[in-house]
Design a protein around this motif. Structure first.
Motif, PDB file in Angstrom:
ATOM      1  N   ASP A   1       0.825  -1.203   0.000  1.00  0.00           N
ATOM      2  CA  ASP A   1       0.000   0.000   0.000  1.00  0.00           C
ATOM      3  C   ASP A   1       0.861   1.255   0.000  1.00  0.00           C
ATOM      4  O   ASP A   1       0.570   2.227  -0.708  1.00  0.00           O
ATOM      5  CB  ASP A   1      -0.914   0.021   1.226  1.00  0.00           C
ATOM      6  CG  ASP A   1      -1.948  -1.090   1.206  1.00  0.00           C
ATOM      7  OD1 ASP A   1      -2.072  -1.745   0.155  1.00  0.00           O
ATOM      8  OD2 ASP A   1      -2.611  -1.299   2.221  1.00  0.00           O
TER       9      ASP A   1
ATOM     10  N   LEU B   1      -9.100  -2.994   2.360  1.00  0.00           N
ATOM     11  CA  LEU B   1      -8.825  -3.618   3.658  1.00  0.00           C
ATOM     12  C   LEU B   1     -10.127  -3.932   4.394  1.00  0.00           C
ATOM     13  O   LEU B   1     -10.267  -4.987   5.016  1.00  0.00           O
ATOM     14  CB  LEU B   1      -7.957  -2.680   4.499  1.00  0.00           C
ATOM     15  CG  LEU B   1      -7.342  -3.267   5.773  1.00  0.00           C
ATOM     16  CD1 LEU B   1      -6.337  -4.351   5.425  1.00  0.00           C
ATOM     17  CD2 LEU B   1      -6.670  -2.177   6.590  1.00  0.00           C
TER      18      LEU B   1
ATOM     19  N   HIS C   1     -11.772  -7.101   3.107  1.00  0.00           N
ATOM     20  CA  HIS C   1     -11.159  -8.296   3.702  1.00  0.00           C
ATOM     21  C   HIS C   1     -11.679  -8.521   5.118  1.00  0.00           C
ATOM     22  O   HIS C   1     -12.010  -9.647   5.509  1.00  0.00           O
ATOM     23  CB  HIS C   1      -9.633  -8.139   3.751  1.00  0.00           C
ATOM     24  CG  HIS C   1      -8.960  -8.335   2.434  1.00  0.00           C
ATOM     25  ND1 HIS C   1      -8.781  -9.571   1.864  1.00  0.00           N
ATOM     26  CD2 HIS C   1      -8.410  -7.450   1.578  1.00  0.00           C
ATOM     27  CE1 HIS C   1      -8.148  -9.443   0.708  1.00  0.00           C
ATOM     28  NE2 HIS C   1      -7.915  -8.166   0.511  1.00  0.00           N
TER      29      HIS C   1
ATOM     30  N   ASN D   1      -5.173  -3.781  -2.682  1.00  0.00           N
ATOM     31  CA  ASN D   1      -5.499  -4.421  -1.412  1.00  0.00           C
ATOM     32  C   ASN D   1      -6.440  -5.606  -1.585  1.00  0.00           C
ATOM     33  O   ASN D   1      -6.306  -6.611  -0.890  1.00  0.00           O
ATOM     34  CB  ASN D   1      -6.108  -3.405  -0.442  1.00  0.00           C
ATOM     35  CG  ASN D   1      -5.549  -3.570   0.951  1.00  0.00           C
ATOM     36  OD1 ASN D   1      -5.247  -4.673   1.382  1.00  0.00           O
ATOM     37  ND2 ASN D   1      -5.403  -2.470   1.665  1.00  0.00           N
TER      38      ASN D   1
ATOM     39  N   ALA E   1      -3.868  -9.537   3.629  1.00  0.00           N
ATOM     40  CA  ALA E   1      -4.803  -8.743   4.420  1.00  0.00           C
ATOM     41  C   ALA E   1      -5.835  -9.648   5.080  1.00  0.00           C
ATOM     42  O   ALA E   1      -6.195  -9.476   6.248  1.00  0.00           O
ATOM     43  CB  ALA E   1      -5.493  -7.698   3.535  1.00  0.00           C
TER      44      ALA E   1
ATOM     45  N   GLN F   1      -4.999   2.529   9.104  1.00  0.00           N
ATOM     46  CA  GLN F   1      -4.346   2.376   7.802  1.00  0.00           C
ATOM     47  C   GLN F   1      -4.525   3.624   6.950  1.00  0.00           C
ATOM     48  O   GLN F   1      -3.564   4.116   6.333  1.00  0.00           O
ATOM     49  CB  GLN F   1      -4.920   1.152   7.080  1.00  0.00           C
ATOM     50  CG  GLN F   1      -4.274   0.844   5.744  1.00  0.00           C
ATOM     51  CD  GLN F   1      -2.939   0.145   5.886  1.00  0.00           C
ATOM     52  OE1 GLN F   1      -2.365   0.118   6.974  1.00  0.00           O
ATOM     53  NE2 GLN F   1      -2.435  -0.426   4.807  1.00  0.00           N
TER      54      GLN F   1
END
Length: 210
Positions: free
Chosen positions: A21, A48, A51, A124, A130, A165
């Motif tokens: 990332d 993210l 996930h 991602n 992840a 994040q």
């Protein structure tokens, strides 16, 4: 409360550790400025959360139980990184070494040929690590005696990780944008694109061969 503090510490550690990332956000911010970098960071954060949601609802088990599916997702992620790296190399060498316009102001549009948000999202979404992170982390912080609330708690923890994040990647985009005025010559920009392209292709090859 102690468990939540530990989770926050884990999120901070993951945030400050450079990864795929980070490389993609740096590339985007160098090419398109702060806005492009932030859109890429938002795309990474959105991927993210996808996930995390899959893990929270148990959907990730379908991926983790199938070696073929896991390999397919991993190779797709590697391909995305190689393509982004190839585009950076192409951008570095397709034009002569001319001066770059003053980047002090915010660019009026994203760089041609790409969508920063989608680049972050795809980077991602196609990173199975992840999923593995959330599979390993979330169960440790969901109380076993609150099974009925497991999904809401897991999603809440996931949202915290995503915010960490996005904040980390957003600060990276802002810092890179602040440095862009030092990188105005075409020669320097060419070196940046060449280096980032090589790094992204290297990361893609590493992901594919792990």
């Amino acid at each position: 409360m102690t468990g939540f503090a530990s989770f926050l510490g884990l999120c901070l550690l993951i945030t400050i550790t450079p990864g795929l990332d980070t490389a993609v956000v740096i590339r985007s911010a160098l090419r398109g400025g702060r806005a492009a970098g932030l859109r890429t960071a938002l795309g990474c954060a959105a991927g993210l959360f996808v996930h995390a949601t899959a893990v929270a609802f148990g959907l990730a088990e379908l991926l983790l139980r199938s070696d073929a599916a896991f390999e397919a997702v991993k190779l797709a992620g590697a391909l995305v990184l190689v393509l982004l790296g190839g585009r950076s190399l192409w951008s570095a060498w397709r034009s002569p070494g001319a001066a770059v316009p003053d980047p002090a102001g915010e660019p009026s549009a994203a760089p041609r040929g790409g969508n920063p948000f989608m680049e972050g999202l795809l980077t991602n979404l196609t990173n199975p690590k992840a999923t593995l992170f959330f599979v390993a982390a979330l169960p440790q912080f969901v109380p076993a005696d609150r099974a009925a609330q497991a999904v809401p708690i897991a999603l809440g923890l996931a949202a915290v990780a995503v915010l960490f994040q996005f904040a980390g990647l957003g600060l990276t985009a802002w810092a890179v944008h602040r440095l862009r005025h030092l990188l105005r010559s075409r020669r320097v920009r060419r070196a940046q694109d060449t280096l980032l392209g090589a790094v992204l292709i290297g990361l893609g090859v590493r992901v594919a061969t792990e």
